[in-house]
Enzyme design. Structure first.
Site, PDB file in Angstrom:
ATOM      1  N   LEU A 230       0.933  -1.371  -0.136  1.00  0.00           N
ATOM      2  CA  LEU A 230       0.006   0.107  -0.205  1.00  0.00           C
ATOM      3  C   LEU A 230       1.011   1.306  -0.118  1.00  0.00           C
ATOM      4  O   LEU A 230       1.871   1.287   0.520  1.00  0.00           O
ATOM      5  CB  LEU A 230      -0.995   0.074   1.346  1.00  0.00           C
ATOM      6  CG  LEU A 230      -1.966  -1.243   1.307  1.00  0.00           C
ATOM      7  CD1 LEU A 230      -2.783  -1.149   2.596  1.00  0.00           C
ATOM      8  CD2 LEU A 230      -2.768  -1.268   0.014  1.00  0.00           C
ATOM      9  N   HIS A 231       0.311   2.279  -0.501  1.00  0.00           N
ATOM     10  CA  HIS A 231       0.978   3.768  -0.676  1.00  0.00           C
ATOM     11  C   HIS A 231      -0.261   4.530  -0.354  1.00  0.00           C
ATOM     12  O   HIS A 231      -1.225   4.058  -0.237  1.00  0.00           O
ATOM     13  CB  HIS A 231       1.684   3.900  -1.864  1.00  0.00           C
ATOM     14  CG  HIS A 231       0.734   3.489  -3.127  1.00  0.00           C
ATOM     15  ND1 HIS A 231      -0.488   4.110  -3.572  1.00  0.00           N
ATOM     16  CD2 HIS A 231       0.983   2.587  -4.367  1.00  0.00           C
ATOM     17  CE1 HIS A 231      -0.767   3.754  -4.427  1.00  0.00           C
ATOM     18  NE2 HIS A 231      -0.048   2.720  -5.091  1.00  0.00           N
TER      19      HIS A 231
ATOM     20  N   GLY B 145      -1.628   6.438  -2.352  1.00  0.00           N
ATOM     21  CA  GLY B 145      -2.775   6.463  -3.242  1.00  0.00           C
ATOM     22  C   GLY B 145      -4.050   5.456  -2.497  1.00  0.00           C
ATOM     23  O   GLY B 145      -5.203   5.852  -2.634  1.00  0.00           O
ATOM     24  N   HIS B 146      -3.477   4.180  -1.799  1.00  0.00           N
ATOM     25  CA  HIS B 146      -4.577   3.468  -1.457  1.00  0.00           C
ATOM     26  C   HIS B 146      -5.138   4.102  -0.207  1.00  0.00           C
ATOM     27  O   HIS B 146      -6.558   4.012   0.239  1.00  0.00           O
ATOM     28  CB  HIS B 146      -3.953   2.151  -1.069  1.00  0.00           C
ATOM     29  CG  HIS B 146      -3.356   1.414  -2.028  1.00  0.00           C
ATOM     30  ND1 HIS B 146      -2.107   1.321  -2.377  1.00  0.00           N
ATOM     31  CD2 HIS B 146      -3.928   0.362  -2.885  1.00  0.00           C
ATOM     32  CE1 HIS B 146      -1.715   0.266  -3.361  1.00  0.00           C
ATOM     33  NE2 HIS B 146      -3.016  -0.066  -3.866  1.00  0.00           N
TER      34      HIS B 146
ATOM     35  N   GLN C  97      -5.708 -12.203 -12.979  1.00  0.00           N
ATOM     36  CA  GLN C  97      -5.783 -10.759 -13.787  1.00  0.00           C
ATOM     37  C   GLN C  97      -4.406 -10.524 -14.245  1.00  0.00           C
ATOM     38  O   GLN C  97      -4.129  -9.446 -14.837  1.00  0.00           O
ATOM     39  CB  GLN C  97      -6.072  -9.762 -12.927  1.00  0.00           C
ATOM     40  CG  GLN C  97      -5.322  -9.105 -11.878  1.00  0.00           C
ATOM     41  CD  GLN C  97      -5.924  -8.055 -10.727  1.00  0.00           C
ATOM     42  OE1 GLN C  97      -6.918  -8.222 -10.308  1.00  0.00           O
ATOM     43  NE2 GLN C  97      -5.574  -6.826 -11.267  1.00  0.00           N
TER      44      GLN C  97
ATOM     45  N   GLU D  60      -8.384   6.280  -9.724  1.00  0.00           N
ATOM     46  CA  GLU D  60      -8.496   6.945 -11.357  1.00  0.00           C
ATOM     47  C   GLU D  60      -7.142   6.715 -12.074  1.00  0.00           C
ATOM     48  O   GLU D  60      -7.374   6.819 -13.221  1.00  0.00           O
ATOM     49  CB  GLU D  60      -9.087   8.661 -11.550  1.00  0.00           C
ATOM     50  CG  GLU D  60     -10.234   8.694 -10.803  1.00  0.00           C
ATOM     51  CD  GLU D  60     -10.717  10.271 -10.864  1.00  0.00           C
ATOM     52  OE1 GLU D  60      -9.961  11.067 -10.883  1.00  0.00           O
ATOM     53  OE2 GLU D  60     -11.746  10.388 -10.353  1.00  0.00           O
ATOM     54  N   LYS D  61      -6.299   6.250 -11.349  1.00  0.00           N
ATOM     55  CA  LYS D  61      -4.972   5.950 -12.114  1.00  0.00           C
ATOM     56  C   LYS D  61      -5.265   4.701 -13.194  1.00  0.00           C
ATOM     57  O   LYS D  61      -4.789   4.753 -14.357  1.00  0.00           O
ATOM     58  CB  LYS D  61      -4.099   5.356 -11.373  1.00  0.00           C
ATOM     59  CG  LYS D  61      -2.405   5.235 -12.043  1.00  0.00           C
ATOM     60  CD  LYS D  61      -1.373   5.071 -11.219  1.00  0.00           C
ATOM     61  CE  LYS D  61      -1.391   3.470 -10.764  1.00  0.00           C
ATOM     62  NZ  LYS D  61      -1.025   2.534 -11.908  1.00  0.00           N
TER      63      LYS D  61
ATOM     64  N   VAL E 290      -3.103  10.098  -6.929  1.00  0.00           N
ATOM     65  CA  VAL E 290      -1.988  10.532  -6.148  1.00  0.00           C
ATOM     66  C   VAL E 290      -0.778  10.519  -6.616  1.00  0.00           C
ATOM     67  O   VAL E 290      -0.339   9.515  -7.199  1.00  0.00           O
ATOM     68  CB  VAL E 290      -2.082  10.090  -4.866  1.00  0.00           C
ATOM     69  CG1 VAL E 290      -1.170  10.796  -3.808  1.00  0.00           C
ATOM     70  CG2 VAL E 290      -3.450  10.181  -4.026  1.00  0.00           C
TER      71      VAL E 290
ATOM     72  N   ARG F 240       4.012  -0.822  -8.270  1.00  0.00           N
ATOM     73  CA  ARG F 240       5.122  -1.106  -9.163  1.00  0.00           C
ATOM     74  C   ARG F 240       6.383  -0.369  -9.356  1.00  0.00           C
ATOM     75  O   ARG F 240       7.428  -0.517  -9.620  1.00  0.00           O
ATOM     76  CB  ARG F 240       4.532  -1.171 -10.541  1.00  0.00           C
ATOM     77  CG  ARG F 240       3.600  -2.431 -10.907  1.00  0.00           C
ATOM     78  CD  ARG F 240       2.758  -2.220 -12.169  1.00  0.00           C
ATOM     79  NE  ARG F 240       1.969  -3.108 -12.264  1.00  0.00           N
ATOM     80  CZ  ARG F 240       1.612  -4.422 -12.524  1.00  0.00           C
ATOM     81  NH1 ARG F 240       2.569  -4.887 -12.991  1.00  0.00           N
ATOM     82  NH2 ARG F 240       0.706  -5.039 -12.649  1.00  0.00           N
TER      83      ARG F 240
HETATM   84  O1  PAF Z   1      -6.582  -2.160  -8.752  1.00  0.00           O
HETATM   85  C1  PAF Z   1      -6.158  -3.100  -8.088  1.00  0.00           C
HETATM   86  O2  PAF Z   1      -5.348  -3.139  -7.260  1.00  0.00           O
HETATM   87  C2  PAF Z   1      -6.797  -4.545  -8.503  1.00  0.00           C
HETATM   88  O3  PAF Z   1      -7.001  -4.479  -9.990  1.00  0.00           O
HETATM   89  C3  PAF Z   1      -8.182  -4.869  -7.807  1.00  0.00           C
HETATM   90  C4  PAF Z   1      -9.314  -4.008  -8.128  1.00  0.00           C
HETATM   91  C5  PAF Z   1      -7.802  -4.696  -6.215  1.00  0.00           C
HETATM   92  C6  PAF Z   1      -8.599  -6.215  -8.089  1.00  0.00           C
HETATM   93  O4  PAF Z   1      -7.655  -7.215  -8.045  1.00  0.00           O
END
Ligand code: PAF
EC number: 6.3.2.1
Length: 281
Positions: free
Chosen positions: A31-32, A34-35, A59, A146-147, A174, A185
């Site tokens: 987490l940063h 932005g989260h 994903q 929104e990123k 952010v 990343r």
């Molecule tokens: O944006 C993300 O971190 C992921 O795509 C999400 C929405 C948590 C789904 O795994």
């Protein structure tokens, strides 16, 4: 703050908190700020806030990208406790995708361009896991950055088309002082690449400026932006694209508001960013 790895634990917590409005922030951890901005927005609008931390294998279209995805659960939990989160759900993969799991939620046209084209199957993985979280948590509101502009649109479409009773809320990107969008990343960038990453923001700003000056041909705009990005020694452009902000259809001649988005490789690290730009006044 309660932490559970199990769906049964999540259900117990939900039962104990029945009646309270719930904001959900789905994340893949590391987490940063932005989260934490998503958590802050969720706290302002809901009586309870839950965060999921799950690096969703479905994903990732590249196994290498999945294996290299950064993880630091202890630090994540520290940040979330400090931010006043009520529940953190940290399931292992088998809790979300038990043996024999064989379902998929697929959204149509809006998933095809941009990230959908560059990362086949990516959005099927995103919508499948987010649908599972919506079913498990039944939140009142869910928060996304929104990123990931296309992801936000895709999830809004999914919520609408599938009648999820959740309000999907987008929060502004952010950025670091130089404009680099915060992303988990970024931690994989070498020192020299951190400088090059600033070119992404500079290219977006150039795009905005040229539209304001009256340049309306998308191909020319993309060419100018590519030159900026490619001045970075380790930079390669995956795509730079000008699209309608709602349908994401490509725009050739800019006459209204557009989404300028790009995906850039700095060495092996792939970064995405975007801005929404109004037409020339
Ligand atoms: O944006 C993300 O971190 C992921 O795509 C999400 C929405 C948590 C789904 O795994």
């Amino acid at each position: 703050m309660e932490v559970t790895k199990k769906i049964v634990g999540l259900r117990e917590w939900l039962a104990q908190n029945r009646g309270a409005s719930l904001g959900l922030v789905p994340t893949m951890g590391f987490l940063h700020q932005g989260h934490l901005a998503l958590v802050k927005a969720a706290k302002a609008q809901n009586e309870r806030v839950a965060v999921s931390i799950f690096v969703n294998p479905l994903q990732f279209n590249s196994p290498e990208d999945f294996e290299n995805y950064p993880i630091n659960i202890e630090e994540d939990l520290r940040l979330l406790a400090e931010a006043g989160v009520d529940l953190v759900f940290t399931p292992p993969p088998e809790e979300i995708y038990p043996k024999g799991f064989d379902a998929q939620l697929r959204i149509g046209a809006i998933t095809k361009p941009l990230e959908g084209s560059a990362r086949p199957g990516h959005f099927d993985g995103v919508t499948t896991v987010v649908a599972k979280f919506f079913n498990l948590f039944t939140p009142d509101r869910a928060y996304f950055g929104e990123k990931d502009a296309q992801q936000l649109l895709v999830i809004k479409k999914m919520a609408q088309d599938m009648n999820y009773g959740v309000q999907v809320i987008g929060c502004p990107t952010v950025r670091e002082p130089g404009g680099l969008a915060l992303s988990s990343r970024n931690s994989r960038l070498k020192e020299s690449q951190k400088e090059e990453a600033l070119l992404i923001w500079q290219a977006l700003q150039l795009g905005k400026q040229k539209i304001a000056e009256g340049l309306s041909n998308s191909a020319q705009l993309i060419e100018l932006m590519s030159e900026v990005v490619l001045s970075g020694a380790s930079a390669a452009v995956d795509y730079i694209s000008i699209n309608d902000t709602q349908t994401l259809e490509p725009v050739e001649e800019i006459t209204g508001e557009v989404l300028i988005s790009l995906a850039v490789f700095l060495g092996k690290v792939r970064l995405i960013d975007n801005i929404t730009v109004p037409p020339k006044a």
